[in-house]
Design a protein around this motif. Structure first.
Motif, PDB file in Angstrom:
ATOM      1  N   SER A 105       0.865  -1.180   0.000  1.00 45.12           N
ATOM      2  CA  SER A 105       0.000   0.000   0.000  1.00 45.12           C
ATOM      3  C   SER A 105       0.900   1.227   0.000  1.00 45.12           C
ATOM      4  O   SER A 105       2.036   1.176   0.458  1.00 45.12           O
ATOM      5  CB  SER A 105      -0.907   0.009   1.226  1.00 45.12           C
ATOM      6  N   ASP A 106       0.360   2.331  -0.497  1.00 45.69           N
ATOM      7  CA  ASP A 106       1.150   3.538  -0.728  1.00 45.69           C
ATOM      8  C   ASP A 106       0.189   4.717  -0.634  1.00 45.69           C
ATOM      9  O   ASP A 106      -0.864   4.699  -1.276  1.00 45.69           O
ATOM     10  CB  ASP A 106       1.762   3.419  -2.144  1.00 45.69           C
ATOM     11  N   ALA A 107       0.526   5.716   0.193  1.00 41.39           N
ATOM     12  CA  ALA A 107      -0.362   6.872   0.310  1.00 41.39           C
ATOM     13  C   ALA A 107       0.430   8.084   0.785  1.00 41.39           C
ATOM     14  O   ALA A 107       1.515   7.945   1.352  1.00 41.39           O
ATOM     15  CB  ALA A 107      -1.505   6.585   1.279  1.00 41.39           C
ATOM     16  N   ILE A 201      -3.112   6.522  -6.875  1.00 39.81           N
ATOM     17  CA  ILE A 201      -3.342   7.783  -7.591  1.00 39.81           C
ATOM     18  C   ILE A 201      -2.750   8.893  -6.740  1.00 39.81           C
ATOM     19  O   ILE A 201      -3.026   8.959  -5.537  1.00 39.81           O
ATOM     20  CB  ILE A 201      -4.850   7.995  -7.822  1.00 39.81           C
ATOM     21  N   GLU A 202      -1.937   9.745  -7.332  1.00 40.10           N
ATOM     22  CA  GLU A 202      -1.203  10.693  -6.501  1.00 40.10           C
ATOM     23  C   GLU A 202      -0.895  12.026  -7.166  1.00 40.10           C
ATOM     24  O   GLU A 202       0.209  12.245  -7.659  1.00 40.10           O
ATOM     25  CB  GLU A 202       0.085  10.059  -5.976  1.00 40.10           C
ATOM     26  N   PRO A 203      -1.865  12.956  -7.149  1.00 35.92           N
ATOM     27  CA  PRO A 203      -1.588  14.281  -7.693  1.00 35.92           C
ATOM     28  C   PRO A 203      -0.484  15.008  -6.910  1.00 35.92           C
ATOM     29  O   PRO A 203      -0.461  14.961  -5.679  1.00 35.92           O
ATOM     30  CB  PRO A 203      -2.913  15.032  -7.552  1.00 35.92           C
ATOM     31  N   PHE A 232      -0.989  14.456  -2.512  1.00 32.02           N
ATOM     32  CA  PHE A 232      -1.953  13.574  -1.831  1.00 32.02           C
ATOM     33  C   PHE A 232      -2.060  12.287  -2.637  1.00 32.02           C
ATOM     34  O   PHE A 232      -2.082  12.318  -3.873  1.00 32.02           O
ATOM     35  CB  PHE A 232      -3.324  14.242  -1.722  1.00 32.02           C
ATOM     36  N   GLU A 233      -2.156  11.183  -1.933  1.00 31.56           N
ATOM     37  CA  GLU A 233      -2.194   9.879  -2.618  1.00 31.56           C
ATOM     38  C   GLU A 233      -3.022   8.882  -1.819  1.00 31.56           C
ATOM     39  O   GLU A 233      -2.980   8.868  -0.585  1.00 31.56           O
ATOM     40  CB  GLU A 233      -0.765   9.331  -2.758  1.00 31.56           C
ATOM     41  N   HIS A 234      -3.767   8.061  -2.540  1.00 31.87           N
ATOM     42  CA  HIS A 234      -4.418   6.903  -1.937  1.00 31.87           C
ATOM     43  C   HIS A 234      -4.180   5.686  -2.820  1.00 31.87           C
ATOM     44  O   HIS A 234      -4.071   5.807  -4.047  1.00 31.87           O
ATOM     45  CB  HIS A 234      -5.932   7.100  -1.823  1.00 31.87           C
TER      46      HIS A 234
HETATM   47 MG    MG Z   1       2.978   6.203  -5.076  1.00 28.62          MG
END
Ligand code: MG
Length: 250
Positions: A105-107, A201-203, A232-234
Motif C-alpha cells: 500500500s502507498d499513500a 493515484i497521486e496528484p 496527496f495519494e491513496h
Molecule cells: Mg505512489
C-alpha cells in the motif's frame, strides 16, 4: 498488463492499506512546530512494524527512511533528517507505504505546520480535492485518462502547476506496477478500468510552475521556481460500482 486481483488478494491489499492509513493518521497527530522529519520517520516505522508489516520505502533503491518527508518547495522523495525541524508556516508532504502478507500500500498527505499562509492552504486544499476528483472517475468501463484529466482540469482551474515528471501507478505485489498514471491526460483514452485493479493515484501540484529538479542528494525533488508543492495519494481498488479507498483514515 494490468493485474486484476481476486477477492483473497484484495483482502490482503485492504489489510496492507490499513497499515499505511494508520501511519498517515499518526502523522496528522504528530506534525507540529519543533518536531524533526527524522522523528516522524521513526514513529512511522514503529507503527508499520507494530502491524507485522515492513516499511515499503526503507531500502528501496537504498532510500534511508520509512517515509518521504518533503517540506515546502520539496515535491517528493525528501529524506527524513534529524536537523530538519518543522516550523510554523511550513507545509510537509509525507508519503509512506507498507508491505503486509506480500501486498503493498502507498499513500501520501500534505499537512500544514502551525499557521500556514492562505496560499499554502489553498494549494493543499486543491491538491487533496484533485485526488478525490480523480477517484470519482474510477469505475469499471471508464478509462484511466478520465481520472487523469480530472486532476489536470481541476488544478488548472485553480492556477496550480501539475508536476509532469512523476506519476501514480498500479500497485499490488510490487509498489510500482502497470499502468503509469500521470496527473494529466485526455478523457476517453488509456486503459479500460476493470473490477479488481488496484491503483495508487497521486496528484502532485505546485503553487507556481510545474517544473521540478532533483537535488544533489539523488532523491529530493524540488520545484524549479521555489514555489510550494503538495502531494496527496491513496491506494484504491476498482469495485463493481466504483472504487474503494484502501488507505482511508478519515
Ligand atoms: Mg505512489
Amino acid at each position: 498488463m494490468i493485474e486484476v486481483k481476486n477477492k483473497e488478494e484484495l483482502k490482503r491489499m485492504r489489510a496492507a492499506g490499513k497499515v499505511t492509513a494508520a501511519v498517515l493518521k499518526q502523522m496528522t497527530e504528530l506534525v507540529k512546530p519543533g518536531i524533526s522529519t527524522w522523528e516522524l520517520d521513526q514513529a512511522a516505522e514503529k507503527t508499520i512494524r507494530s502491524f507485522g508489516a515492513t516499511p515499503l520505502f526503507l531500502g528501496y533503491y537504498e532510500f534511508p527512511g520509512s517515509i518521504c518527508a518533503s517540506v515546502n518547495e520539496e515535491v517528493v522523495h525528501g529524506i527524513p533528517k534529524k536537523d530538519r525541524i518543522l516550523k510554523s508556516g511550513d507545509i510537509i508532504s509525507i508519503d509512506t507505504g507498507a508491505r503486509l502478507d506480500g501486498f503493498c500500500s502507498d499513500a501520501a498527505i500534505t499537512l500544514g505546520v502551525g499557521k500556514v499562509s492562505e496560499e499554502a492552504q489553498q494549494l493543499m486544499d486543491v491538491t487533496r480535492k484533485s485526488l478525490y476528483k480523480a477517484i470519482g472517475q474510477i469505475k469499471p468501463g471508464r478509462r484511466l485518462g478520465d481520472a487523469q484529466h480530472a486532476v489536470e482540469t481541476f488544478a488548472m482551474q485553480h492556477n496550480m502547476g501539475v508536476v509532469r515528471d512523476y506519476c501514480g501507478h498500479g500497485i499490488g505485489r510490487n509498489m510500482h506496477e502497470e499502468p503509469s498514471i500521470p496527473n494529466f491526460g485526455k478523457p476517453g483514452t488509456g486503459p479500460v478500468l476493470e473490477e479488481g485493479m488496484t491503483l495508487a493515484i497521486e496528484p502532485m501540484l505546485t503553487a507556481g510552475s510545474y517544473k521540478v529538479r532533483e537535488l544533489d542528494d539523488g532523491w529530493t525533488v524540488v520545484t524549479l521556481d521555489g514555489s510550494y508543492a503538495a502531494h496527496f495519494e491513496h491506494t484504491i481498488a476498482v469495485t463493481a460500482n466504483g472504487s474503494e479507498i484502501l488507505t482511508a483514515f478519515e
